[in-house]
Write a protein that holds these residues in place. Structure first.
Motif, PDB file in Angstrom:
ATOM      1  N   TYR A 272     -11.120   6.655   4.107  1.00 23.48           N
ATOM      2  CA  TYR A 272     -10.849   6.459   2.598  1.00 23.48           C
ATOM      3  C   TYR A 272     -11.800   4.741   2.333  1.00 23.48           C
ATOM      4  O   TYR A 272     -11.078   4.097   3.287  1.00 23.48           O
ATOM      5  CB  TYR A 272      -9.340   6.105   2.232  1.00 23.48           C
ATOM      6  N   SER A 273     -12.403   4.821   1.412  1.00 21.93           N
ATOM      7  CA  SER A 273     -12.838   3.267   1.123  1.00 21.93           C
ATOM      8  C   SER A 273     -11.732   2.724   0.027  1.00 21.93           C
ATOM      9  O   SER A 273     -11.321   3.506  -0.554  1.00 21.93           O
ATOM     10  CB  SER A 273     -14.148   3.334   0.393  1.00 21.93           C
ATOM     11  N   ARG A 274     -11.611   1.517   0.191  1.00 18.42           N
ATOM     12  CA  ARG A 274     -10.571   0.692  -0.729  1.00 18.42           C
ATOM     13  C   ARG A 274     -10.988  -0.613  -1.361  1.00 18.42           C
ATOM     14  O   ARG A 274     -12.031  -1.231  -0.591  1.00 18.42           O
ATOM     15  CB  ARG A 274      -9.381   0.586   0.474  1.00 18.42           C
ATOM     16  N   ILE A 275     -10.518  -0.848  -2.273  1.00 23.32           N
ATOM     17  CA  ILE A 275     -10.655  -2.420  -2.753  1.00 23.32           C
ATOM     18  C   ILE A 275      -8.913  -2.750  -2.607  1.00 23.32           C
ATOM     19  O   ILE A 275      -8.137  -1.824  -3.245  1.00 23.32           O
ATOM     20  CB  ILE A 275     -11.027  -2.367  -3.981  1.00 23.32           C
ATOM     21  N   GLY A 276      -8.744  -3.873  -1.936  1.00 24.46           N
ATOM     22  CA  GLY A 276      -7.299  -4.341  -2.268  1.00 24.46           C
ATOM     23  C   GLY A 276      -7.348  -5.921  -2.591  1.00 24.46           C
ATOM     24  O   GLY A 276      -8.521  -6.431  -2.820  1.00 24.46           O
ATOM     25  N   ASN A 291       6.926 -14.512   4.841  1.00 25.02           N
ATOM     26  CA  ASN A 291       5.897 -14.701   5.383  1.00 25.02           C
ATOM     27  C   ASN A 291       4.953 -13.461   5.314  1.00 25.02           C
ATOM     28  O   ASN A 291       3.833 -13.521   6.241  1.00 25.02           O
ATOM     29  CB  ASN A 291       5.756 -15.357   6.777  1.00 25.02           C
ATOM     30  N   LYS A 292       5.215 -12.510   4.587  1.00 24.31           N
ATOM     31  CA  LYS A 292       4.181 -11.437   4.265  1.00 24.31           C
ATOM     32  C   LYS A 292       3.971 -11.446   2.832  1.00 24.31           C
ATOM     33  O   LYS A 292       4.418 -11.761   2.091  1.00 24.31           O
ATOM     34  CB  LYS A 292       4.886 -10.278   4.799  1.00 24.31           C
ATOM     35  N   TRP A 293       2.483 -10.752   2.662  1.00 27.37           N
ATOM     36  CA  TRP A 293       2.140 -10.773   1.151  1.00 27.37           C
ATOM     37  C   TRP A 293       3.174 -10.066   0.545  1.00 27.37           C
ATOM     38  O   TRP A 293       3.618  -9.066   0.898  1.00 27.37           O
ATOM     39  CB  TRP A 293       0.701 -10.242   1.022  1.00 27.37           C
ATOM     40  N   SER A 294       3.501 -10.627  -0.834  1.00 26.94           N
ATOM     41  CA  SER A 294       4.488  -9.943  -1.662  1.00 26.94           C
ATOM     42  C   SER A 294       3.584  -9.349  -3.037  1.00 26.94           C
ATOM     43  O   SER A 294       4.219  -8.675  -3.785  1.00 26.94           O
ATOM     44  CB  SER A 294       5.581 -10.564  -2.083  1.00 26.94           C
ATOM     45  N   THR A 295       2.190  -9.497  -2.873  1.00 24.37           N
ATOM     46  CA  THR A 295       1.421  -8.963  -4.153  1.00 24.37           C
ATOM     47  C   THR A 295       0.317  -8.146  -3.646  1.00 24.37           C
ATOM     48  O   THR A 295      -0.576  -7.813  -4.281  1.00 24.37           O
ATOM     49  CB  THR A 295       0.943 -10.273  -4.812  1.00 24.37           C
ATOM     50  N   PHE A 296       0.255  -7.798  -2.406  1.00 24.22           N
ATOM     51  CA  PHE A 296      -0.719  -6.765  -1.848  1.00 24.22           C
ATOM     52  C   PHE A 296      -0.866  -5.641  -2.565  1.00 24.22           C
ATOM     53  O   PHE A 296       0.195  -4.767  -2.219  1.00 24.22           O
ATOM     54  CB  PHE A 296      -0.687  -6.695  -0.338  1.00 24.22           C
ATOM     55  N   LEU A 297      -1.889  -5.062  -2.934  1.00 26.61           N
ATOM     56  CA  LEU A 297      -1.911  -4.016  -3.687  1.00 26.61           C
ATOM     57  C   LEU A 297      -3.560  -3.154  -3.205  1.00 26.61           C
ATOM     58  O   LEU A 297      -4.403  -4.122  -2.943  1.00 26.61           O
ATOM     59  CB  LEU A 297      -1.752  -3.665  -5.046  1.00 26.61           C
ATOM     60  N   LYS A 298      -3.750  -1.807  -3.175  1.00 27.18           N
ATOM     61  CA  LYS A 298      -4.882  -1.532  -2.901  1.00 27.18           C
ATOM     62  C   LYS A 298      -4.951  -0.180  -3.526  1.00 27.18           C
ATOM     63  O   LYS A 298      -4.215   0.454  -3.852  1.00 27.18           O
ATOM     64  CB  LYS A 298      -5.061  -1.273  -1.303  1.00 27.18           C
ATOM     65  N   ALA A 299      -6.426   0.327  -3.800  1.00 23.02           N
ATOM     66  CA  ALA A 299      -6.855   1.516  -4.608  1.00 23.02           C
ATOM     67  C   ALA A 299      -8.099   2.129  -3.927  1.00 23.02           C
ATOM     68  O   ALA A 299      -8.712   1.385  -3.348  1.00 23.02           O
ATOM     69  CB  ALA A 299      -7.088   1.203  -6.123  1.00 23.02           C
ATOM     70  N   ARG A 300      -8.147   3.488  -4.242  1.00 20.85           N
ATOM     71  CA  ARG A 300      -9.208   3.900  -3.534  1.00 20.85           C
ATOM     72  C   ARG A 300     -10.422   3.793  -4.455  1.00 20.85           C
ATOM     73  O   ARG A 300     -10.646   3.935  -5.707  1.00 20.85           O
ATOM     74  CB  ARG A 300      -9.011   5.668  -3.346  1.00 20.85           C
ATOM     75  N   LEU A 301     -11.661   3.463  -3.616  1.00 16.43           N
ATOM     76  CA  LEU A 301     -13.085   3.336  -4.116  1.00 16.43           C
ATOM     77  C   LEU A 301     -13.431   4.750  -4.147  1.00 16.43           C
ATOM     78  O   LEU A 301     -14.041   5.121  -2.940  1.00 16.43           O
ATOM     79  CB  LEU A 301     -13.763   2.256  -3.614  1.00 16.43           C
ATOM     80  N   PRO A 418       2.505   0.191  -1.808  1.00 18.51           N
ATOM     81  CA  PRO A 418       0.963  -0.802  -1.813  1.00 18.51           C
ATOM     82  C   PRO A 418      -0.005   0.082  -2.735  1.00 18.51           C
ATOM     83  O   PRO A 418      -1.175  -0.858  -3.015  1.00 18.51           O
ATOM     84  CB  PRO A 418       0.779  -1.211  -0.555  1.00 18.51           C
ATOM     85  N   LEU A 419      -0.083   1.327  -2.675  1.00 17.80           N
ATOM     86  CA  LEU A 419      -1.127   2.128  -3.249  1.00 17.80           C
ATOM     87  C   LEU A 419      -1.134   2.443  -4.455  1.00 17.80           C
ATOM     88  O   LEU A 419      -0.141   2.660  -5.145  1.00 17.80           O
ATOM     89  CB  LEU A 419      -1.337   3.307  -2.354  1.00 17.80           C
ATOM     90  N   MET A 420      -2.404   2.211  -5.422  1.00 19.52           N
ATOM     91  CA  MET A 420      -2.396   2.913  -6.738  1.00 19.52           C
ATOM     92  C   MET A 420      -2.558   4.233  -6.789  1.00 19.52           C
ATOM     93  O   MET A 420      -3.252   4.844  -5.954  1.00 19.52           O
ATOM     94  CB  MET A 420      -3.284   2.025  -7.423  1.00 19.52           C
ATOM     95  N   TYR A 421      -2.015   4.938  -7.697  1.00 20.25           N
ATOM     96  CA  TYR A 421      -2.271   6.442  -7.905  1.00 20.25           C
ATOM     97  C   TYR A 421      -3.537   6.592  -8.107  1.00 20.25           C
ATOM     98  O   TYR A 421      -4.107   7.713  -7.789  1.00 20.25           O
ATOM     99  CB  TYR A 421      -1.228   7.042  -8.869  1.00 20.25           C
ATOM    100  N   HIS A 422      -4.162   6.156  -9.166  1.00 28.62           N
ATOM    101  CA  HIS A 422      -5.587   6.448  -9.672  1.00 28.62           C
ATOM    102  C   HIS A 422      -6.533   5.658  -8.655  1.00 28.62           C
ATOM    103  O   HIS A 422      -6.480   4.807  -8.230  1.00 28.62           O
ATOM    104  CB  HIS A 422      -5.641   6.013 -11.029  1.00 28.62           C
ATOM    105  N   ALA A 423      -7.833   6.527  -8.516  1.00 26.81           N
ATOM    106  CA  ALA A 423      -8.976   6.009  -7.841  1.00 26.81           C
ATOM    107  C   ALA A 423      -9.820   5.214  -8.642  1.00 26.81           C
ATOM    108  O   ALA A 423      -9.729   5.337  -9.891  1.00 26.81           O
ATOM    109  CB  ALA A 423      -9.627   6.927  -7.111  1.00 26.81           C
TER     110      ALA A 423
END
Length: 583
Positions: A272-276, A291-301, A418-423
């Motif tokens: 999968y290609s991603r934008i995070g 000490n871990k990201w608490s705002t990390f999100l990603k979506a499929r491109l 961490p993953l968004m439902y829509h691409a």
């Protein structure tokens, strides 16, 4: 229709006009749906490119390889290149004019240890320079693989380009762990912001622990959740870019473009290609995700071609990203190159994305799975406050100054979702450029905006794994259709090798290109190569070029209007070249 000749000989007026009409019709017919058919108006071999006098090839015989353009500094007029054991500072006007060179090999002892560990099958036990970032007005921060023991240093480059200062600060060597990958075959992406280094990197010798890392600076070191395949699953990092969300600095987000292995069922694509994205001011959680990201999100491109049967043909492997800045810094245009390398279908494509579409996906529903055998669904439960992924102290959370103030349910939700439902889909839901059934694929992209007589055009420069660069424009037609024109296809290296990095300077009208074998820069246009007649120039439909009354030359908006002839949109020499058709 015969293939277009390399250079068009001049011919009598009637011949020119008849040939022009045929060629124009032929090009339109060529825009059929077999995406492999794209005939360049001009094709230049390396030898022919050299003969035009419009290119410079870096010709210092260093015992090196794997050249990467890592930083372009228009203020200093320099370009910084990393290769195996070398850091180069090159003049943007002519890369052979007094290059400044630092030889920075790994120590002999380290090379021997690396060879003993069985890592030198292709000469990987060297110091491959992979990161060059501006530290301040006089220094750069540079990192290399260090023969599988990453190392970083400060390089003094002087205050002005005229100083000709370029040396490694010997007493400031640092570990490169979390900043640069161990393995030269694995790409590192990085951004140095406010003296803090953000990097997409593999942080272990075995290459199993991938992370988005923050090191240096005043804030605590941060990373993505370790060995959590929901966050990152064997990623290949492609690009990172700071893109502000609003005028409020606390909302600033750093975007990462990468591809990763699919963790879904065997029937889904393998990659999968991603934008995070992450918030720059993320401090991690208070008792969970410390000490871990608490705002990390990603979506499929997604970059796909819709088929007549409704089934989409996907290009799943992101290769390169170019960020076209606009007058609004919050809304650059994203150009991305993808390839498809399945056993059935091979090809590559360029897709274009808007920040409005990207933000809409990140503001949309989160992907949720009840269990390993369940389908992904949009999360419909109660949403914790503040909404996961929101930056502290920003527009929506002015009272919360740190992510450590966020409630535990926000942090726990982030860890699991961490993953968004829509691409994210491209503009017009289809690629801008597609190539299938060809014996090459695109590896890099750079875009220039060019003002022509009939409007502004985006000119795409597309590097290939055959060591060529294609210069392409895409014109709008009726009914959402487009017409692609390949203006040039050029061999840029004597020894063909996949193009690794590419950067453009509109200011200097130059394209800079690197591969395993070297560095080249070439002018963005060679107008005289199209031919010696007005019809040749007009038919080229190159926005950089216009007929000036006696030759095909660089178009200038300020030159005399009466004798200037250019028609990018239609390429109609019958209308444009009346009275100019003979030499």
């Amino acid at each position: 229709l015969p293939s277009t000749p390399r250079r068009v000989p001049t011919m009598p007026v009637v011949g020119v006009l008849l040939w022009a009409t045929l060629l124009t019709l032929g090009w339109r017919a060529a825009h059929a749906k077999d995406h492999g058919f794209a005939t360049p108006r001009v094709q230049l071999s390396f030898k022919e490119l050299k003969a035009t006098g419009t290119a410079h090839f870096f010709n210092f015989l260093l015992n090196s390889s794997d050249y990467r353009i890592l930083l372009k500094d228009e203020d200093h007029d320099r370009m910084y290149v990393g290769s195996k054991d070398y850091v180069l500072s090159l003049d943007l006007h002519d890369i052979n004019r007094e290059p400044l060179i630092i030889h920075w090999p790994a120590s002999q002892q380290r090379i021997e240890e690396c060879i003993l560990s069985g890592k030198n099958s292709n000469g990987e036990c060297g110091n491959f320079i992979r990161l060059i970032q501006p530290w301040n007005r006089t220094h750069l921060y540079v990192c290399g693989t260090g023969a599988y023991n990453p190392i970083c240093a400060f390089v003094n480059r002087g205050r002005k380009a005229q100083d000709y200062i370029f040396y490694l600060e010997p007493d400031k060597l640092e570990s490169g762990k979390g900043k640069c990958s161990y393995d030269p075959k694995v790409d590192t992406v990085s951004a140095l912001i406010n003296e803090e280094l953000y990097a997409g990197v593999y942080i272990d010798f075995m290459g199993t622990d991938a992370a988005i890392f923050r090191t240096m600076g005043k804030q605590t070191a941060m990373r993505t959740d370790q060995y959590n395949s929901r966050w990152l699953n064997d990623p290949a990092f492609v690009r990172t870019q700071l893109i502000p969300d609003s005028s409020e600095r606390n909302d600033d987000k750093l975007y990462f473009f990468f591809r990763e292995k699919s963790a879904d069922s065997p029937l889904s694509p393998g990659v999968y290609s991603r934008i995070g994205r992450i918030c720059l001011n993320d401090d991690g959680g208070h008792c969970c995700l410390v000490n871990k990201w608490s705002t990390f999100l990603k979506a499929r491109l997604v970059c796909s071609v819709p088929g007549p049967d409704g089934i989409e043909t996907h290009f799943d492997e992101l290769q390169d990203v170019f960020i076209q800045q606009t007058q609004d810094t919050k809304n650059p245009v994203i150009y991305a190159v993808f390839s498809a390398s399945g056993s059935v279908f091979k090809g590559s494509a360029v897709c274009v994305y808007s920040m409005a579409d990207i933000r809409m996906v990140f503001n949309g529903p989160f992907a949720h799975k009840e269990g390993p055998n369940y389908q992904w669904m949009p999360y419909t439960g109660k949403m914790p406050y503040p909404r996961p992924g929101t930056c502290p102290g920003g527009t929506f959370t002015p009272s919360m100054k740190s992510t450590k103030d966020y409630p535990d349910e926000v942090i726990n939700f982030m860890r699991a979702h961490p993953l968004m439902y829509h691409a994210v889909y491209p503009t017009h839901r289809q690629p801008l450029v597609v190539r299938t059934n060809v014996n090459y694929r695109f590896t890099t992209v750079a875009v220039d905006q060019v003002d022509a007589a009939d409007g502004r055009y985006e000119v795409l420069f597309l590097g290939t794994d055959r060591g060529t660069v294609q210069k392409v424009i895409v014109l709008p037609r009726d009914d959402m259709e487009t017409e692609e024109l390949m203006l040039e296809e050029i061999e840029v290296f004597k020894v063909p090798a996949p193009i690794k990095t590419m950067t453009i300077s509109s200011k200097r009208q130059q394209l800079y290109v690197s591969s395993a074998v070297g560095v080249t820069h070439l002018a963005l246009h060679r107008c005289d190569v199209y031919g010696e007649a007005c019809a040749d120039c007009c038919l080229a439909r190159d926005p950089y070029c216009a007929w000036d009354g006696s030759a095909c030359t660089r178009y200038s908006a300020s030159s005399k209007r009466r004798s200037r002839r250019q028609d990018v949109r239609h390429g109609n020499p019958i209308r444009q070249c009346r009275g100019y058709n003979s030499n």
